[in-house]
Design an enzyme around this catalytic site. Structure first.
Site, PDB file in Angstrom:
ATOM      1  N   GLU A  96       0.817  -1.207   0.000  1.00 26.06           N
ATOM      2  CA  GLU A  96       0.000   0.000   0.000  1.00 26.06           C
ATOM      3  C   GLU A  96       0.855   1.263   0.000  1.00 26.06           C
ATOM      4  OE1 GLU A  96      -2.121  -1.102   3.567  1.00 26.06           O
ATOM      5  OE2 GLU A  96      -0.801   0.179   4.752  1.00 26.06           O
ATOM      6  N   CYS A 111       3.578   8.315   0.899  1.00 24.05           N
ATOM      7  CA  CYS A 111       4.274   7.380   1.776  1.00 24.05           C
ATOM      8  C   CYS A 111       4.354   6.053   1.022  1.00 24.05           C
ATOM      9  CB  CYS A 111       3.461   7.241   3.067  1.00 24.05           C
ATOM     10  SG  CYS A 111       4.097   5.986   4.165  1.00 24.05           S
ATOM     11  N   CYS A 118       6.785  -7.358   6.658  1.00 24.31           N
ATOM     12  CA  CYS A 118       7.960  -6.827   7.361  1.00 24.31           C
ATOM     13  C   CYS A 118       8.418  -7.859   8.383  1.00 24.31           C
ATOM     14  CB  CYS A 118       7.615  -5.516   8.066  1.00 24.31           C
ATOM     15  SG  CYS A 118       9.046  -4.723   8.835  1.00 24.31           S
ATOM     16  N   CYS A 122       7.163  -4.895  15.026  1.00 24.90           N
ATOM     17  CA  CYS A 122       6.865  -3.836  16.009  1.00 24.90           C
ATOM     18  C   CYS A 122       5.433  -4.073  16.508  1.00 24.90           C
ATOM     19  CB  CYS A 122       6.981  -2.449  15.373  1.00 24.90           C
ATOM     20  SG  CYS A 122       8.611  -2.136  14.686  1.00 24.90           S
ATOM     21  N   CYS A 125       2.089  -2.230  15.097  1.00 16.71           N
ATOM     22  CA  CYS A 125       2.010  -2.027  13.653  1.00 16.71           C
ATOM     23  C   CYS A 125       1.272  -3.175  12.968  1.00 16.71           C
ATOM     24  CB  CYS A 125       3.433  -1.891  13.118  1.00 16.71           C
ATOM     25  SG  CYS A 125       3.513  -1.877  11.324  1.00 16.71           S
ATOM     26  N   GLY A 169       7.264  -2.281   5.525  1.00 14.91           N
ATOM     27  CA  GLY A 169       8.630  -2.764   5.394  1.00 14.91           C
ATOM     28  C   GLY A 169       9.663  -1.841   6.008  1.00 14.91           C
ATOM     29  N   SER A 224      12.295   5.940  13.637  1.00 18.97           N
ATOM     30  CA  SER A 224      11.066   5.633  14.384  1.00 18.97           C
ATOM     31  C   SER A 224      11.491   5.316  15.802  1.00 18.97           C
ATOM     32  CB  SER A 224      10.372   4.416  13.771  1.00 18.97           C
ATOM     33  OG  SER A 224       9.961   4.716  12.478  1.00 18.97           O
ATOM     34  N   LEU A 225      11.371   6.305  16.669  1.00 22.02           N
ATOM     35  CA  LEU A 225      11.942   6.168  18.006  1.00 22.02           C
ATOM     36  C   LEU A 225      10.908   5.597  18.985  1.00 22.02           C
ATOM     37  CD1 LEU A 225      14.483   6.790  19.691  1.00 22.02           C
ATOM     38  CD2 LEU A 225      13.577   9.079  20.068  1.00 22.02           C
ATOM     39  N   HIS A 226       9.851   6.317  19.196  1.00 26.74           N
ATOM     40  CA  HIS A 226       8.677   5.869  19.982  1.00 26.74           C
ATOM     41  C   HIS A 226       8.921   5.577  21.467  1.00 26.74           C
ATOM     42  CE1 HIS A 226       7.244   5.745  15.973  1.00 26.74           C
ATOM     43  NE2 HIS A 226       7.583   4.526  15.694  1.00 26.74           N
ATOM     44  N   ASN A 300      -2.919   5.478  15.406  1.00 22.70           N
ATOM     45  CA  ASN A 300      -4.100   4.964  14.720  1.00 22.70           C
ATOM     46  C   ASN A 300      -4.264   3.525  15.189  1.00 22.70           C
ATOM     47  OD1 ASN A 300      -5.926   5.856  12.788  1.00 22.70           O
ATOM     48  ND2 ASN A 300      -4.305   6.237  11.282  1.00 22.70           N
ATOM     49  N   CYS A 343      -0.395   1.876   8.893  1.00 26.57           N
ATOM     50  CA  CYS A 343       0.472   1.149   7.962  1.00 26.57           C
ATOM     51  C   CYS A 343       0.153  -0.342   7.965  1.00 26.57           C
ATOM     52  CB  CYS A 343       1.915   1.389   8.377  1.00 26.57           C
ATOM     53  SG  CYS A 343       3.078   0.281   7.621  1.00 26.57           S
TER      54      CYS A 343
HETATM   55  S1  SF4 Z   1       6.653  -0.138  12.092  1.00 25.56           S
HETATM   56 FE1  SF4 Z   1       7.828  -0.357  10.202  1.00 25.56          FE
HETATM   57  S2  SF4 Z   1       9.580  -1.632  10.825  1.00 25.56           S
HETATM   58 FE2  SF4 Z   1       8.043  -1.878  12.434  1.00 25.56          FE
HETATM   59  S3  SF4 Z   1       6.873  -3.706  11.804  1.00 25.56           S
HETATM   60 FE3  SF4 Z   1       5.800  -1.896  10.987  1.00 25.56          FE
HETATM   61  S4  SF4 Z   1       6.587  -1.710   8.906  1.00 25.56           S
HETATM   62 FE4  SF4 Z   1       8.016  -3.024  10.028  1.00 25.56          FE
END
Ligand code: SF4
Length: 350
Positions: A96, A111, A118, A122, A125, A169, A224-226, A300, A343
């Site tokens: 996507e 994006c 992936c 995470c 996600c 990914g 992507s710190l978070h 989200n 995502c």
């Molecule tokens: S946030 Fe990015 S790196 Fe982490 S699982 Fe999702 S797509 Fe993969």
């Protein structure tokens, strides 16, 4: 005649191989240049479109090669203007891309995805819940840009102004094709898109961040710190176990020293997990070593995840803590809430 499965994807040939093929076929070299223009400047998806080539040459190309383009499969339109597209790849895989328009700033961002699925799991996600199937080819990343650019022109009368590699990914685990796609999109003989308007976002693969620096890339880097400490980051991003914050910060500082490119931290706030003032203090410490901008992102929520989005006042206080201490902060309210905007949500939906 060969079946399409046996034919080579002409876009996987580099410039030299394409030239050599044309010479082998008894064709003039400038014809190869014309084909390259069709492929990379005009985004042609079939040999039929290449109208300045003779019909016999087009037929010859058709007999030997394919163009494994991507096709729109589902398009979702959000009330806030966001357009999310599920694309089908030539092997049936789904990915996507999202068009995020901000017309008042004349900012139209796509994006893009770099992998089918992936491997990094995470916890917050939707893509992380899918297995990694394969890397995208550079041309498949390029196509997302070309097709979403058409959407931007059609719906907003404006071309894309920015690209973020923040879709499905981990771009740095598809390093070669990620860099190749940026080279294709920014080629002055092609689309001539400035690499300064490209941001590659990583979950934090320190070895590859160092490689980006050594390769002297010209695009921006987002981490992507978070979470501002290893304990919390380990809980939501398993990649942190091999790339802890100290190692990561060293590699990003190295990247900054070598390239001076822009760096940002992406920070999704999760209710009562990483959105306290104590968390903001930890994040502040990570903003001292090199110039960095912080993008706070409203979560989200996805099915099957226990994380919730933070209350607005907590996000505001968190952001205020940082801005009053000199950090540049942008708060990104979640876009496309009425569509599958997180995502991986749309591609994962069958
Ligand atoms: S946030 Fe990015 S790196 Fe982490 S699982 Fe999702 S797509 Fe993969």
């Amino acid at each position: 005649m060969n079946s399409s499965i046996e034919k080579k994807d002409i876009r996987l040939l580099g410039h030299d191989a394409l030239l050599a093929t044309f010479v082998e076929m008894g064709e003039k070299k400038f014809r190869a240049k014309q084909v390259e223009e069709w492929l990379w400047a005009k985004g042609a998806m079939s040999f039929d479109e290449m109208t300045n080539l003779s019909k016999p040459l087009r037929e010859k190309l058709e007999a030997h090669f394919v163009i494994n383009g991507i096709t729109e499969e589902t398009v979702q339109f959000s009330n806030d203007g966001t357009i999310k597209t599920r694309f089908k790849l030539h092997d049936g895989s789904l990915i996507e891309s999202v068009l995020i328009p901000v017309p008042r700033d004349k900012r139209f961002t796509v994006c893009v995805s770099t992998q089918v699925g992936c491997s990094l799991t995470c916890k917050f996600c939707a893509t992380g819940k899918m297995k990694r199937v394969r890397n995208l080819d550079a041309s498949e990343i390029f196509d997302q840009f070309v097709l979403v650019n058409k959407q931007a022109l059609e719906h907003f009368g404006h071309p894309l102004t920015n690209i973020v590699y923040m879709g499905m990914g981990e771009p740095l685990l598809n390093y070669k094709n990620t860099l190749k796609s940026i080279e294709l999109i920014s080629n002055p003989d092609g689309l001539n898109f400035s690499p300064r308007r490209v941001t590659v976002s990583t979950a934090g693969i320190s070895k590859m961040i160092r490689k980006l620096a050594d390769d002297k890339v010209r695009f921006n880097l987002a981490l992507s710190l978070h979470a501002g400490d290893d304990l919390k980051r380990d809980q939501i991003m398993p990649i942190n176990e091999q790339n802890n914050l100290e190692v990561l910060m060293d590699s990003i500082e190295y990247f900054y020293q070598k390239t001076k490119n822009k760096i940002s931290y992406e920070y999704i706030t999760f209710q009562n997990f990483n959105d306290s003032i104590e968390d903001a203090q930890k994040l502040l410490k990570l903003c001292k070593r090199f110039p960095v901008k912080v993008n706070i992102i409203e979560y989200n929520p996805i099915d099957g995840s226990s994380f919730l989005k933070s209350a607005e006042n907590r996000i505001d206080e968190f952001a205020k803590y940082l801005t009053t201490r000199g950090v540049t902060v942008t708060v990104r309210r979640s876009r496309g809430k009425d569509i599958d905007a997180a995502c991986g949500q749309l591609a994962n939906k069958t």
